[in-house]
Design a protein around this motif. Structure first.
Motif, PDB file in Angstrom:
ATOM      1  N   ILE A 233      42.811  33.421  25.429  1.00 34.48           N
ATOM      2  CA  ILE A 233      42.656  34.880  25.396  1.00 34.48           C
ATOM      3  C   ILE A 233      41.757  35.333  26.548  1.00 34.48           C
ATOM      4  O   ILE A 233      42.041  36.315  27.239  1.00 34.48           O
ATOM      5  N   SER A 234      40.664  34.591  26.753  1.00 37.75           N
ATOM      6  CA  SER A 234      39.750  34.929  27.834  1.00 37.75           C
ATOM      7  C   SER A 234      40.434  34.786  29.192  1.00 37.75           C
ATOM      8  O   SER A 234      40.308  35.674  30.057  1.00 37.75           O
ATOM      9  N   PHE A 235      41.176  33.694  29.387  1.00 40.72           N
ATOM     10  CA  PHE A 235      41.859  33.482  30.668  1.00 40.72           C
ATOM     11  C   PHE A 235      42.888  34.578  30.939  1.00 40.72           C
ATOM     12  O   PHE A 235      42.955  35.118  32.058  1.00 40.72           O
ATOM     13  N   LEU A 236      43.690  34.913  29.940  1.00 39.81           N
ATOM     14  CA  LEU A 236      44.701  35.951  30.129  1.00 39.81           C
ATOM     15  C   LEU A 236      44.066  37.307  30.407  1.00 39.81           C
ATOM     16  O   LEU A 236      44.575  38.094  31.221  1.00 39.81           O
ATOM     17  N   SER A 237      42.930  37.585  29.761  1.00 41.76           N
ATOM     18  CA  SER A 237      42.229  38.848  30.005  1.00 41.76           C
ATOM     19  C   SER A 237      41.731  38.918  31.444  1.00 41.76           C
ATOM     20  O   SER A 237      41.901  39.931  32.134  1.00 41.76           O
ATOM     21  N   PHE A 238      41.116  37.838  31.890  1.00 42.40           N
ATOM     22  CA  PHE A 238      40.649  37.779  33.276  1.00 42.40           C
ATOM     23  C   PHE A 238      41.812  37.932  34.257  1.00 42.40           C
ATOM     24  O   PHE A 238      41.708  38.630  35.274  1.00 42.40           O
ATOM     25  N   SER A 239      42.931  37.259  33.967  1.00 38.96           N
ATOM     26  CA  SER A 239      44.078  37.277  34.871  1.00 38.96           C
ATOM     27  C   SER A 239      44.641  38.683  35.025  1.00 38.96           C
ATOM     28  O   SER A 239      44.921  39.138  36.151  1.00 38.96           O
ATOM     29  N   VAL A 240      44.819  39.369  33.907  1.00 38.59           N
ATOM     30  CA  VAL A 240      45.343  40.742  33.951  1.00 38.59           C
ATOM     31  C   VAL A 240      44.411  41.631  34.766  1.00 38.59           C
ATOM     32  O   VAL A 240      44.856  42.459  35.575  1.00 38.59           O
ATOM     33  N   TYR A 241      43.115  41.438  34.569  1.00 40.90           N
ATOM     34  CA  TYR A 241      42.139  42.245  35.295  1.00 40.90           C
ATOM     35  C   TYR A 241      42.231  41.988  36.804  1.00 40.90           C
ATOM     36  O   TYR A 241      42.248  42.931  37.613  1.00 40.90           O
ATOM     37  N   VAL A 242      42.298  40.723  37.196  1.00 42.05           N
ATOM     38  CA  VAL A 242      42.375  40.379  38.624  1.00 42.05           C
ATOM     39  C   VAL A 242      43.672  40.902  39.240  1.00 42.05           C
ATOM     40  O   VAL A 242      43.685  41.405  40.370  1.00 42.05           O
ATOM     41  N   PHE A 243      44.786  40.801  38.501  1.00 43.98           N
ATOM     42  CA  PHE A 243      46.083  41.225  39.030  1.00 43.98           C
ATOM     43  C   PHE A 243      46.143  42.728  39.289  1.00 43.98           C
ATOM     44  O   PHE A 243      46.766  43.175  40.257  1.00 43.98           O
ATOM     45  N   PHE A 244      45.487  43.523  38.429  1.00 38.10           N
ATOM     46  CA  PHE A 244      45.724  44.964  38.466  1.00 38.10           C
ATOM     47  C   PHE A 244      44.509  45.807  38.849  1.00 38.10           C
ATOM     48  O   PHE A 244      44.667  46.997  39.118  1.00 38.10           O
ATOM     49  N   LYS A 246      41.612  47.577  41.000  1.00 41.66           N
ATOM     50  CA  LYS A 246      41.564  48.026  42.389  1.00 41.66           C
ATOM     51  C   LYS A 246      40.521  47.269  43.206  1.00 41.66           C
ATOM     52  O   LYS A 246      40.612  47.225  44.435  1.00 41.66           O
ATOM     53  N   GLU A 247      39.513  46.692  42.527  1.00 41.86           N
ATOM     54  CA  GLU A 247      38.462  45.968  43.258  1.00 41.86           C
ATOM     55  C   GLU A 247      39.009  44.787  44.057  1.00 41.86           C
ATOM     56  O   GLU A 247      38.374  44.320  45.005  1.00 41.86           O
ATOM     57  N   PHE A 248      40.199  44.306  43.680  1.00 41.97           N
ATOM     58  CA  PHE A 248      40.728  43.092  44.293  1.00 41.97           C
ATOM     59  C   PHE A 248      41.908  43.360  45.234  1.00 41.97           C
ATOM     60  O   PHE A 248      42.700  42.468  45.512  1.00 41.97           O
ATOM     61  N   GLU A 249      42.015  44.593  45.694  1.00 45.19           N
ATOM     62  CA  GLU A 249      43.116  44.919  46.606  1.00 45.19           C
ATOM     63  C   GLU A 249      43.065  44.068  47.870  1.00 45.19           C
ATOM     64  O   GLU A 249      44.103  43.700  48.431  1.00 45.19           O
ATOM     65  N   LYS A 250      41.865  43.751  48.331  1.00 44.54           N
ATOM     66  CA  LYS A 250      41.710  42.961  49.560  1.00 44.54           C
ATOM     67  C   LYS A 250      41.654  41.461  49.279  1.00 44.54           C
ATOM     68  O   LYS A 250      42.111  40.661  50.087  1.00 44.54           O
TER      69      LYS A 250
END
Length: 488
Positions: A233-244, A246-250
């Protein structure tokens, strides 16, 4: 009338003079404090370390809570779950934590150098490495029972531990991925999500573990399965956050085949980093095994186990400063500011001493209360009191060396630090521990004095390396283009 006016004027002058003196004293005190500690850097590091502490404690608690739920089912289940968790930590979770240490150099220095695209590629390469080693460790875990029996563990407890650890295997994969994402976020100083995506899964885990253990037919096996579910659950939550987010656009541009080209570069840092962590973990576990070989093994094993657990809990707090040191040093080196990196290290070392002193004071005055939480035996509580001075020394040194280990990870010195850990723990600390414990019959005290010698040697050598080694040398990776610049 004139005398009254004169009195008021003299009083006003006196108050003004006192105000000036107070202001001068305050400015003098502030000037002295800034000379001792870079206040702005210290404030930044404290605010950075707090979320890291919360995150680390939360992920540690997920596996511990599962052990607690399993332990309520009976003594055999408690013994099996405890042994399984210890085996899983030593052979799996600690190794995965260490493997992610390569990202502290790669992503940290890449972010400081503004090579943002490479951070996502390094993250993917690290996940490939974690997945590969998770498969290897899973095979080892399938043979937990015969291995534990070979290590002279009770057959029934070994069988129970083997059953428990098989249901932890899915969680091992998720744990490795989570550690990589934690380093990815940490090196970019993105901290709030670390707290949310560690505390929320931990809270969910309480309900999942209770439901699987008490409301289903899984019973004992529901506890480790709940840990695996919560980690995913923690991994999937982190993954969704990283994928979508805006902080990680670059820093996250999607999946790339370039990540496979970076695997070798990553391995050169991640394997020594894993060795750094495991060599230290194994040294503490050896102390417990040595305690079991002593005449009064039950008492000595209990004492050493209490000290090891206390040291681990204290280190979870100081580990926040270790990751802070790693991030600040790697970011500054990546930006080409070695002087600022050294200043960041100096500030973190001062903070580590202050934090260690706070922990030491609490333990010094509350050691009987703390010991009573482990055991109700007056003999064990009294013996723990005699061990407390040695424990206080080791906690202080461990806090200091933890920061230096973070500096080593941020600077890309993992291989050198791994050799340091090998030499100081296994060629200095452990021989002294065995000699004092068995030859001079100091028993538990002898073991812990040996550990203190190992920790002191480790801290001294790492400090010498940090002071003498050049911090500005640049090496270019051959596997990818010049964007993969690393400072070593």
């Amino acid at each position: 009338m004139s005398s009254e006016k004169s009195y008021l004027e003299s009083t006003e002058a006196l108050l003004t003079d006192v105000g000036h003196r107070r202001r001068d004293d305050g400015e003098r005190w502030w000037w002295w404090w800034k000379r001792v500690l870079d206040v702005e850097e210290a404030r930044r590091q404290v605010l950075f370390s707090l979320p890291m502490i919360v995150s680390n404690v939360s992920f540690l608690s997920i596996t511990l809570v599962s052990v607690m739920f399993a332990g309520h089912l009976g003594e055999l289940q408690l013994a099996g779950a405890t042994l399984a968790n210890s085996w899983a930590t030593v052979t799996g979770f600690a190794f995965m934590t260490g493997l992610s240490g390569g990202l502290e150099t790669l992503c940290g220095q890449g972010f400081g150098a503004k090579l943002y695209r490479m951070l996502g590629i390094y993250l993917q390469s690290s996940c490939i490495i974690s997945c590969f080693f998770s498969i290897i460790i899973s095979i080892l875990w399938f043979y937990t029972e015969p291995i534990l029996v070979l290590l002279q563990q009770d057959a029934q407890i070994s069988k129970t531990a083997a059953l428990y650890i098989k249901y932890l295997i899915p969680g091992l994969f998720a744990y490795g991925f989570v550690q990589n994402i934690l380093r990815f976020l940490q090196t970019q100083s993105i901290l709030v999500p670390l707290v949310w995506f560690s505390v929320i899964p931990m809270s969910i885990h309480l309900g999942v573990a209770y439901a699987l253990v008490n409301w289903t037919d899984l019973g004992f096996t529901g506890a480790p399965l709940a840990a695996s579910i919560s980690l995913w659950i923690s991994f999937l939550s982190f993954s969704v956050y990283v994928f979508f987010a805006k902080e990680f656009e670059k820093t996250w541009e999607g999946f790339s085949l370039d990540s496979f080209r970076c695997v070798l570069t990553n391995l050169k840092l991640s394997l020594p980093s894993a060795a750094m962590v495991c060599l230290e973990y194994w040294a503490f576990e050896l102390l417990v095994l040595f305690a079991g070989l002593m005449p009064n093994s039950e008492l000595n094993t209990s004492l050493i186990a209490m000290c090891v657990n206390t040291e681990a809990i204290a280190y979870m707090i100081t580990y926040g400063l270790s990751t802070t040191a790693s991030t600040r040093v790697s970011n500054e080196l990546g930006a080409g500011h070695p002087t600022r990196a050294k200043n960041a290290m100096a500030v973190t070392l001062k903070l580590s001493i202050l934090l260690a002193l706070a922990i030491v004071l609490v333990l010094a005055f509350g050691h009987n209360i703390w010991a009573a939480s482990f055991s109700s035996s007056s003999l064990i509580i009294n013996q723990f009191a005699s061990m407390t001075p040695f424990l206080l020394i080791s906690i202080t040194i461990d806090s200091f060396q933890g920061v230096l280990s973070g500096v080593a990870r941020g600077s890309g010195w993992q291989l050198l630090a791994a050799w340091v850990n090998m030499g100081t723990f296994y060629f200095i600390g452990m021989p002294i521990a065995v000699l004092l414990a068995f030859k001079f019959k100091l028993y538990a005290k002898g073991l812990w004095i040996g550990l203190i010698c190992g920790l002191s040697s480790q801290a001294g050598v790492l400090l010498l390396i940090s002071l003498c080694r050049k911090w500005s040398k640049i090496e270019f990776s051959e596997e990818v283009d010049r964007e993969t610049r690393i400072f070593v």
